[in-house]
Design a protein around this motif. Structure first.
Motif, PDB file in Angstrom:
ATOM      1  N   THR A 111      24.664  36.299  88.768  1.00  0.00           N
ATOM      2  CA  THR A 111      25.002  37.539  88.077  1.00  0.00           C
ATOM      3  C   THR A 111      25.960  37.281  86.923  1.00  0.00           C
ATOM      4  OG1 THR A 111      24.715  38.798  90.103  1.00  0.00           O
ATOM      5  CG2 THR A 111      26.028  39.821  88.369  1.00  0.00           C
ATOM      6  N   SER A 112      27.016  36.483  87.181  1.00  0.00           N
ATOM      7  CA  SER A 112      27.990  36.192  86.142  1.00  0.00           C
ATOM      8  C   SER A 112      27.356  35.396  85.011  1.00  0.00           C
ATOM      9  CB  SER A 112      29.160  35.421  86.736  1.00  0.00           C
ATOM     10  OG  SER A 112      30.131  35.170  85.760  1.00  0.00           O
ATOM     11  N   THR A 113      26.499  34.436  85.359  1.00  0.00           N
ATOM     12  CA  THR A 113      25.863  33.599  84.352  1.00  0.00           C
ATOM     13  C   THR A 113      24.916  34.407  83.489  1.00  0.00           C
ATOM     14  OG1 THR A 113      25.991  31.756  85.867  1.00  0.00           O
ATOM     15  CG2 THR A 113      24.495  31.516  84.009  1.00  0.00           C
ATOM     16  N   GLY A 159      19.937  25.160  82.885  1.00  0.00           N
ATOM     17  CA  GLY A 159      21.114  25.811  83.440  1.00  0.00           C
ATOM     18  C   GLY A 159      21.747  25.046  84.587  1.00  0.00           C
ATOM     19  N   TRP A 160      22.549  25.761  85.373  1.00  0.00           N
ATOM     20  CA  TRP A 160      23.368  25.181  86.421  1.00  0.00           C
ATOM     21  C   TRP A 160      22.574  24.877  87.681  1.00  0.00           C
ATOM     22  CZ3 TRP A 160      28.382  23.789  85.661  1.00  0.00           C
ATOM     23  CH2 TRP A 160      29.004  24.274  84.504  1.00  0.00           C
ATOM     24  N   PHE A 216      22.327  26.438  77.438  1.00  0.00           N
ATOM     25  CA  PHE A 216      21.763  27.004  78.667  1.00  0.00           C
ATOM     26  C   PHE A 216      22.841  27.234  79.717  1.00  0.00           C
ATOM     27  CE2 PHE A 216      18.392  24.492  76.638  1.00  0.00           C
ATOM     28  CZ  PHE A 216      17.504  25.526  76.353  1.00  0.00           C
ATOM     29  N   ASN A 217      23.817  27.980  79.328  1.00  0.00           N
ATOM     30  CA  ASN A 217      24.897  28.325  80.245  1.00  0.00           C
ATOM     31  C   ASN A 217      24.438  29.492  81.111  1.00  0.00           C
ATOM     32  OD1 ASN A 217      27.572  28.012  81.210  1.00  0.00           O
ATOM     33  ND2 ASN A 217      28.091  29.914  80.149  1.00  0.00           N
ATOM     34  N   GLU A 218      23.579  29.186  82.083  1.00  0.00           N
ATOM     35  CA  GLU A 218      22.902  30.229  82.852  1.00  0.00           C
ATOM     36  C   GLU A 218      22.489  29.674  84.210  1.00  0.00           C
ATOM     37  OE1 GLU A 218      19.982  30.647  79.811  1.00  0.00           O
ATOM     38  OE2 GLU A 218      18.455  29.543  80.930  1.00  0.00           O
ATOM     39  N   TRP A 219      22.150  30.591  85.090  1.00  0.00           N
ATOM     40  CA  TRP A 219      21.608  30.223  86.401  1.00  0.00           C
ATOM     41  C   TRP A 219      20.178  30.722  86.495  1.00  0.00           C
ATOM     42  CZ3 TRP A 219      21.704  27.496  90.686  1.00  0.00           C
ATOM     43  CH2 TRP A 219      20.956  27.933  91.787  1.00  0.00           C
ATOM     44  N   ASN A 220      19.252  29.842  86.845  1.00  0.00           N
ATOM     45  CA  ASN A 220      17.856  30.217  87.052  1.00  0.00           C
ATOM     46  C   ASN A 220      17.430  29.877  88.473  1.00  0.00           C
ATOM     47  OD1 ASN A 220      17.032  31.246  84.357  1.00  0.00           O
ATOM     48  ND2 ASN A 220      17.646  29.188  83.714  1.00  0.00           N
TER      49      ASN A 220
END
Length: 604
Positions: A554-556, A455-456, A443-447
């Motif tokens: 956006t990057s995530t 995620g982060w 889950f290398n993501e931003w929610n």
């Protein structure tokens, strides 16, 4: 003395103006040694040459020798066969307790001997030696060791506002030094060194802009060095600034640009070189320099010491950090024009915040100090004060010690995070530094910033000034907690106080895992972000398209589209692990401790 000829010279020594007076007060000025010639097409002319030779010496306290406004111009040596012969255009072997050498012109001299050549040579052991506003220009010579200016001995040696330009050493065995300095305490500032050429040398290095030998202390401030040489030799290397690791060196606000070609397997183009891996003598106060060695490559180095070869400024800051050169830059080459000025192109036309007095620049412009009439807020880097437009493109420097293993808990203290920037760090609530963190490899993501999503997550610093402290809140992670064996990754982001903020990131890892798609906040460059892997430019900051949070989102999101949970990625290179104990605890090795002293050398 002008128009003298010695066409039959063989091994005889030639003296132009010789002065052995050792008076308590001596003024030697307004003399000319011009258009003299030694040798001919049929003469070997291998004897030494001394065109201007002040040799009188007196060390009595209070004695003063002033050698100023003399001209050495248009002199030549001719040899039937190129041979070894030492030649000194200005040879100062004497001096007084205080010796002042200034305003001398040594220009348009041709000395094709293959022996050593010295433009301006000073060796007397004066208590104070001041060498300033001299010009060594348009010197053509053969080979051996060639020095534009060679200064050795002396207790306090002050070298400033000199121009060393357009020197050519033509022999294959030549090694050319623009400025060579030694003594006990050496201060070098506001000097201009450029256009040095060694067209056939095979030496590595065959060219040095500034060479700091082995004084006890060397303070090198506000100099401009520009090299752009090449050689037809099978091997060739060059160095903009070379320093022995013997002296304590304080290096501030210099521009060192070396875009020379290199040749051969071992040929290198280096901006800044040290004699060994010893960095303890490189003062922590060294900062705000521009080191540029062309396009980074396996032969183009910002820094080199025979063991470590560093190509980029990011690598260099990590190597020298946390304090040294935290505000230093690597940017495009200098420009040298017809009036001997070296002006930085637009990105370098910036002010730097320093704590060292610079005095007038190389051509007597008043710097941003007493009497300054410009609009700048600090002196310009390099030897030329030009009231240039200030553009801040450098993000904050972030330094902290990595966290070790810890028992599971609802929170984790993360303190002593140092963030510095020439224009201040944004400490306003809502935009002050943040620590981002996540649990596990997936889950290398931003929610969002709640435990309801993967995620982060992030927390903001508790205070508004450096050093910053954070409380990592594990209740924001999925499941609301951490357990034995969990891995937590984290990193810090911060933005500076410039009009359009520059954003930086630090992951506190020397060799982070090598997964290159990661949720990294792109580092801002004059308002546009530049992610190393996602080449989309966006604006970050107040009133812009993206906020700090949405930028990482956006990057995530881009990374998330490239990896699925069935194919878990390696840990992101922008994160550092916190390992919680399990039956066989894994170890986290913190970065090497900084063992360097913090010498606080006085201003020059």
């Amino acid at each position: 003395m002008t128009g003298c000829a010695y066409p039959t010279a063989t091994s005889g020594i030639f003296y132009g103006l010789y002065n052995s007076c050792s008076a308590f007060t001596l003024n030697l000025s307004g003399n000319s040694v011009t258009n003299n010639s030694v040798g001919s097409a049929t003469a070997t002319a291998t004897g030494a040459m001394y065109l201007f030779y002040p040799t009188g010496s007196l060390t009595t306290a209070g004695s003063v020798h002033n050698i100023f406004n003399n001209t050495i111009r248009g002199n030549t040596r001719t040899q039937s066969t190129p041979g070894s012969a030492t030649q000194y255009l200005f040879y100062g072997s004497g001096g007084a307790a205080t010796t002042n050498v200034y305003g001398n012109e040594i220009v348009n001299n041709t000395m094709p001997s293959t022996g050593s050549t010295y433009g301006l040579y000073m060796s007397a052991a004066s208590t104070v030696r001041n060498v300033y506003q001299n010009r060594i220009d348009s010197l053509s010579t053969g080979g051996g060791s060639v020095y534009g200016m060679y200064l050795t001995s002396g207790t306090n040696v002050n070298v400033h506002r000199n121009r060393i330009l357009n020197i050519t050493a033509t022999a294959a065995a030549a090694t050319l030094y623009g400025l060579y300095v030694d003594g006990t305490t050496v201060n070098v500032w506001n000097n201009m060194i450029a256009d040095l050429k060694t067209p056939t040398t095979t030496n590595i290095p065959g060219l040095y802009g500034l060479y700091v030998s082995a004084p006890t202390t060397a303070r090198v401030y506000y100099n401009s060095i520009a090299l752009n040489a090449s050689s037809s030799g099978a091997s060739f290397g060059s160095t903009g600034l070379y320093a022995s690791t013997a002296p304590t060196l304080d290096l501030r606000n210099n521009i060192v640009v070396n875009t020379s070609a290199n040749a051969g397997v071992n040929g290198r183009t280096v901006a800044y070189q040290r004699s060994s891996t010893t960095n303890a003598t490189y003062a922590d106060s060294s900062n705000a320099n521009c080191f540029h060695a062309g396009t980074p490559s396996s032969k183009n180095f910002i820094f080199y010491n025979a063991t470590d070869s560093i190509q980029t400024m990011a690598q260099y800051r990590a190597y020298m950090g946390p304090n040294r050169d935290a505000l230093s830059i690597s940017e495009t080459p200098l420009v040298s024009d017809a009036v001997d000025r070296i002006c930085p192109p637009r990105p370098q036309r910036r002010k730097r915040v320093t704590t060292v007095a610079a005095g007038a620049d190389f051509d007597a412009d008043i710097r941003q100090e007493t009497g300054y009439a410009g609009s700048g807020t600090a002196p310009d880097i390099g030897a030329d004060e030009g009231n240039f437009t200030y553009t801040d493109i450098l993000p904050p420097a972030i330094v902290y010690a990595s966290l070790g293993n810890a028992a599971p808990a609802s929170t984790r203290a993360f303190n002593n995070v140092t963030v510095t920037d020439a224009n201040g760090v944004n400490g306003t609530s809502g935009t002050r530094p943040r620590a981002y963190y996540k649990k596990g490899f997936l889950f290398n993501e931003w929610n969002d910033n709640t435990s309801a999503t993967q995620g982060w997550k992030w927390v903001e610093a508790s205070g508004g000034s450096s050093p910053f402290s954070f409380t990592i809140d594990h209740t924001k992670l999925p499941g609301g907690s951490v357990a034995a064996g969990d891995t937590v990754f984290y990193f810090v982001v911060a933005q500076d106080g410039w009009t359009t903020p520059n954003v930086s990131i630090n992951a506190a890892a020397r060799r982070p895992p090598a997964w290159r798609c990661h949720p990294r906040v792109p580092v801002t460059n004059s308002g546009s972000t530049k992610s190393p892997h996602h080449r989309r430019n966006v604006l970050v900051g107040s009133g812009q398209t993206y906020t700090l949070t949405s930028a990482i989102s956006t990057s995530t999101a881009t990374c998330a589209r490239r990896h699925t949970n069935r194919d878990p990625p390696n840990p992101p290179e922008s994160a550092r692990r916190i390992l919680h104990p399990d039956p066989l605890p894994r170890q986290v090795t913190p970065p090497l401790s900084d063992r360097r002293p913090n010498p606080a050398g006085p201003n020059a």
